[in-house]
Design a protein around this motif. Structure first.
Motif, short mmCIF file in Angstrom:
data_model
loop_
_atom_site.label_atom_id
_atom_site.label_comp_id
_atom_site.label_asym_id
_atom_site.label_seq_id
_atom_site.Cartn_x
_atom_site.Cartn_y
_atom_site.Cartn_z
N VAL A 25 0.85 -1.21 0.00
CA VAL A 25 0.00 0.00 0.00
C VAL A 25 0.88 1.25 0.00
N ALA A 26 1.94 1.26 0.79
CA ALA A 26 2.82 2.42 0.86
C ALA A 26 3.53 2.66 -0.47
N ALA A 29 0.96 4.06 -2.80
CA ALA A 29 0.66 5.45 -2.45
C ALA A 29 1.75 6.40 -2.92
N ALA A 48 -7.16 -1.79 -0.27
CA ALA A 48 -6.43 -0.71 0.40
C ALA A 48 -5.64 0.12 -0.62
N ILE A 49 -5.09 -0.53 -1.61
CA ILE A 49 -4.36 0.20 -2.66
C ILE A 49 -5.31 1.06 -3.47
N ASN A 51 -7.99 2.38 -2.39
CA ASN A 51 -8.40 3.49 -1.53
C ASN A 51 -7.39 4.63 -1.49
N VAL A 52 -6.11 4.33 -1.78
CA VAL A 52 -5.11 5.40 -1.83
C VAL A 52 -4.85 5.87 -3.25
N GLU A 221 3.14 -0.48 9.37
CA GLU A 221 3.36 0.73 8.58
C GLU A 221 4.72 1.36 8.84
#
Length: 252
Positions: A25-26, A29, A48-49, A51-52, A221
């Motif tokens: 995800v990071a 993002a 989640a990906i 969503n960013v 995270e």
């Protein structure tokens, strides 16, 4: 400092949960296209990906199988045309209930097939793709168990120590061709991996956190941020390094 990986292409193994999911995800993002590899489904990571505002592709992969890893890289190139980054995070805790003289051979082989052979296979196929793309950076998932030992889990400790050695070797081999290779060595991180040991029982969790100078577990995270930095150009002079992220555990 805002780290960007715009339009880069990254593979993350073990991306279904825990550190792998958070790192994926990071990375997304930060602007990269992320290929999610795992033996489990990555639906939660995909959401989640999304969503960013990121982009991802899931490829079911058993990192202990050469054909799976070769296909993973080939399908990544087919989808995105290049490979710039990889976080080789897939791993297993093995069986932590036996001393070395009582360890099961099949369990030993299985743990090393994922934890060590899986990292080697990943780099075996990722590096040529990165060389074709003009260079890149790799982060391998190690552990504080690459720095210190824990009893009754010899296969895990041996594998993580070996990952650090493999990382350093690869860093030397490809330094003059534009591929950097580093490792992260997390301590106790609040993930499903740790929950299998603690059972989410506060008294058991307390036994883990009391040995950590910062007095708490890491959140996934926090490790993900280190992974993104090591992948990015912000760490352009760092290679062959095992970055310890452990709240001071190995400093004792």
């Amino acid at each position: 400092m805002t780290i960007r990986l715009d339009d880069r292409v990254a593979i993350v193994t073990g991306a279904a949960s825990g550190i792998g999911a958070s790192a994926a995800v990071a990375i997304a993002a930060a602007g990269a296209h992320v290929v999610l590899a795992d033996i489990a489904g990555c639906e939660d990571t995909e959401r989640a990906i999304k969503n960013v505002g990121g982009d991802s592709l899931t490829i079911r992969t058993d990192v202990s199988r050469a054909d799976d890893v070769k296909s993973l890289v080939a399908r990544t190139i087919a989808a995105y045309g290049r490979l710039d980054h990889a976080f080789n995070n897939a791993g297993t805790e093995g069986r932590a209930e036996h001393e070395i003289h009582e360890a099961d051979e099949e369990a030993w082989d299985q743990a090393l097939a994922v934890n060590l052979k899986g990292v080697w296979l990943a780099m075996k196929y990722q590096v040529p793709a990165m060389l074709d793309s003009g260079g890149g950076s790799i982060v391998n998932g190690a552990s504080v168990a690459a720095m210190v030992a824990f009893d009754k889990n010899g296969s895990y400790v041996a594998g993580k120590h070996a990952i650090l050695g493999l990382t350093k070797t690869a860093a030397l081999e490809y330094a003059d061709r534009g591929v950097r290779v580093n490792a992260v060595c997390p301590g106790v991180v609040r993930t499903p991996f740790i929950e299998r040991f603690t059972g989410n029982v506060p008294e058991v969790e307390a036994r883990y956190t009391e040995i950590i100078p910062l007095g708490r577990m890491a959140e996934p995270e926090e490790v993900a941020k280190a992974v993104v930095w090591l992948l990015s150009d912000e760490s352009s002079y760092v290679t062959g390094h095992g970055l310890v992220i452990d709240g001071g555990l190995v400093a004792r």
